[in-house]
Design an enzyme around this catalytic site. Sequence first.
Site, PDB file in Angstrom:
ATOM      1  N   ARG A 292     -49.693 -35.934  33.980  1.00 14.89           N
ATOM      2  CA  ARG A 292     -48.574 -36.887  33.721  1.00 14.89           C
ATOM      3  C   ARG A 292     -49.173 -37.839  32.318  1.00 14.89           C
ATOM      4  O   ARG A 292     -50.460 -38.468  32.689  1.00 14.89           O
ATOM      5  CB  ARG A 292     -48.356 -37.757  34.964  1.00 14.89           C
ATOM      6  CG  ARG A 292     -47.774 -39.075  34.524  1.00 14.89           C
ATOM      7  CD  ARG A 292     -47.063 -39.859  35.758  1.00 14.89           C
ATOM      8  NE  ARG A 292     -46.108 -38.947  36.530  1.00 14.89           N
ATOM      9  CZ  ARG A 292     -45.259 -39.580  37.398  1.00 14.89           C
ATOM     10  NH1 ARG A 292     -45.109 -40.757  37.840  1.00 14.89           N
ATOM     11  NH2 ARG A 292     -44.191 -39.027  37.783  1.00 14.89           N
TER      12      ARG A 292
ATOM     13  N   HIS B 229     -39.319 -34.513  32.439  1.00 19.45           N
ATOM     14  CA  HIS B 229     -39.811 -34.646  33.891  1.00 19.45           C
ATOM     15  C   HIS B 229     -39.119 -33.477  34.714  1.00 19.45           C
ATOM     16  O   HIS B 229     -38.470 -33.643  35.565  1.00 19.45           O
ATOM     17  CB  HIS B 229     -39.136 -35.975  34.408  1.00 19.45           C
ATOM     18  CG  HIS B 229     -40.107 -36.413  35.715  1.00 19.45           C
ATOM     19  ND1 HIS B 229     -41.097 -35.708  36.326  1.00 19.45           N
ATOM     20  CD2 HIS B 229     -39.787 -37.479  36.575  1.00 19.45           C
ATOM     21  CE1 HIS B 229     -41.724 -36.173  37.347  1.00 19.45           C
ATOM     22  NE2 HIS B 229     -40.798 -37.118  37.644  1.00 19.45           N
TER      23      HIS B 229
ATOM     24  N   GLN C 125     -39.044 -33.280  38.611  1.00 21.60           N
ATOM     25  CA  GLN C 125     -37.990 -34.073  39.372  1.00 21.60           C
ATOM     26  C   GLN C 125     -36.709 -33.212  39.501  1.00 21.60           C
ATOM     27  O   GLN C 125     -35.948 -33.447  40.460  1.00 21.60           O
ATOM     28  CB  GLN C 125     -37.848 -35.489  38.738  1.00 21.60           C
ATOM     29  CG  GLN C 125     -36.906 -36.173  39.478  1.00 21.60           C
ATOM     30  CD  GLN C 125     -37.325 -36.813  40.865  1.00 21.60           C
ATOM     31  OE1 GLN C 125     -38.409 -37.146  40.832  1.00 21.60           O
ATOM     32  NE2 GLN C 125     -36.636 -36.503  41.756  1.00 21.60           N
TER      33      GLN C 125
ATOM     34  N   ASP D 275     -31.442 -43.822  36.177  1.00 25.60           N
ATOM     35  CA  ASP D 275     -33.002 -44.133  36.338  1.00 25.60           C
ATOM     36  C   ASP D 275     -33.148 -45.579  35.905  1.00 25.60           C
ATOM     37  O   ASP D 275     -32.253 -46.259  35.467  1.00 25.60           O
ATOM     38  CB  ASP D 275     -33.564 -42.920  35.724  1.00 25.60           C
ATOM     39  CG  ASP D 275     -35.042 -42.900  35.567  1.00 25.60           C
ATOM     40  OD1 ASP D 275     -35.650 -43.722  36.282  1.00 25.60           O
ATOM     41  OD2 ASP D 275     -35.760 -42.427  34.726  1.00 25.60           O
TER      42      ASP D 275
ATOM     43  N   CYS E 245     -34.293 -40.649  40.493  1.00 21.78           N
ATOM     44  CA  CYS E 245     -35.554 -40.121  40.825  1.00 21.78           C
ATOM     45  C   CYS E 245     -36.584 -41.000  41.564  1.00 21.78           C
ATOM     46  O   CYS E 245     -37.764 -40.498  42.198  1.00 21.78           O
ATOM     47  CB  CYS E 245     -36.266 -39.860  39.537  1.00 21.78           C
ATOM     48  SG  CYS E 245     -36.442 -41.221  38.330  1.00 21.78           S
TER      49      CYS E 245
ATOM     50  N   ARG F 108     -39.355 -33.315  46.628  1.00 20.12           N
ATOM     51  CA  ARG F 108     -40.283 -32.819  45.451  1.00 20.12           C
ATOM     52  C   ARG F 108     -41.467 -32.218  46.115  1.00 20.12           C
ATOM     53  O   ARG F 108     -41.977 -31.415  45.459  1.00 20.12           O
ATOM     54  CB  ARG F 108     -40.823 -34.229  45.080  1.00 20.12           C
ATOM     55  CG  ARG F 108     -40.031 -35.417  44.390  1.00 20.12           C
ATOM     56  CD  ARG F 108     -39.915 -35.042  42.852  1.00 20.12           C
ATOM     57  NE  ARG F 108     -41.134 -34.506  41.987  1.00 20.12           N
ATOM     58  CZ  ARG F 108     -41.601 -35.521  41.427  1.00 20.12           C
ATOM     59  NH1 ARG F 108     -41.288 -36.568  41.484  1.00 20.12           N
ATOM     60  NH2 ARG F 108     -42.742 -35.133  40.670  1.00 20.12           N
TER      61      ARG F 108
END
Length: 300
Positions: A104, A131, A134, A219, A259, A287
């Site tokens: 990340r 991402h 996700q 988001d 998310c 996830r």
Amino acid sequence: MKPRHFITLNDLSADELRAIIQRAIELKKMRTDGVIFEPLKNKVLAMVFEKSSTRTRISFEAGMTQFGGSALFLSPRDTQLGRGEPIEDSARVISRMVDGIMLRTNDHKTVTAFAAHSKVPVINGLTDRFHPCQLLADLQTWFELRGDIKGHHVCWIGDGNNMCQSYINAAKLLDFQLTIACPPGYEPEEQLLTSTSTHVKLFHDAKQAAKNADLVVTDVWASMGHEEEQKIREKAFADFQVNRHIMSTAQPDALFMHCLPAHREEEVSAEVLDGQQSVVWDEAENRLHAQKALLEFLMA
Ligand code: CP
Ligand code: NVA
């Protein structure tokens, strides 16, 4: 032989992506049934985090343990990564000792540079641009509740950020329609929009974009790395909150996803986040299952 990486969804074919989603659903059932399944016994996943994480860290670490392997948490603060050791050298060294690496990072280029010098699969656990992990979970959640997403209408409201850009990739790959509503100046990358224009339409009005949508997604307004813009963004995004008015223009059975972490009464009203149409807790749980399917695909 070059390893397979997962840097964006485009590293998978549509068939592979659908197979990973189906496998995630199977792995979830196996876990509910108490089946012990250890395809990654003795394998190690290194996890490099330049930014904070709850879901990504826990799901990868728990997933590796459940698969009979283990995961290593590495922070630039206490490895040589934070003291200027070149990313290429770090990739060469770390990949000689472990079986997979998840990163990340702030800059997407860090992950691509790392992957170019890694002997083992590299997974993007979020960058400034994408991402994709996700999306595996979001898609799994949709497939579980509604079946294949092909031909459906997804609406993204908010920042044209890493999540939005991952939805753009998903729309093209799995053949669904994506409408995006964002304030002027916060659009996704131009070149991404051009290359996906058959599947993606951009609006600057949330209600217009949400009209008849089957799934509404949002988001945070200020992603990690943009915290100092919080106040400016609150003004720019004021008309882009997902609330009951927006949901009422979507299909009556539309789902809502985020998310997480979410800011209630900013990008989403508490009523929607905690309401009937919201599937955010399944989405967060998935996830774990979706990434286990990915780990098995790349590392077993
Ligand atoms: N959604 C997500 O990636 O959460 P974390 O930042 O907690 O990992
Ligand atoms: N867009 C958000 C996602 C967090 C999981 C960020 O990058 O901070």
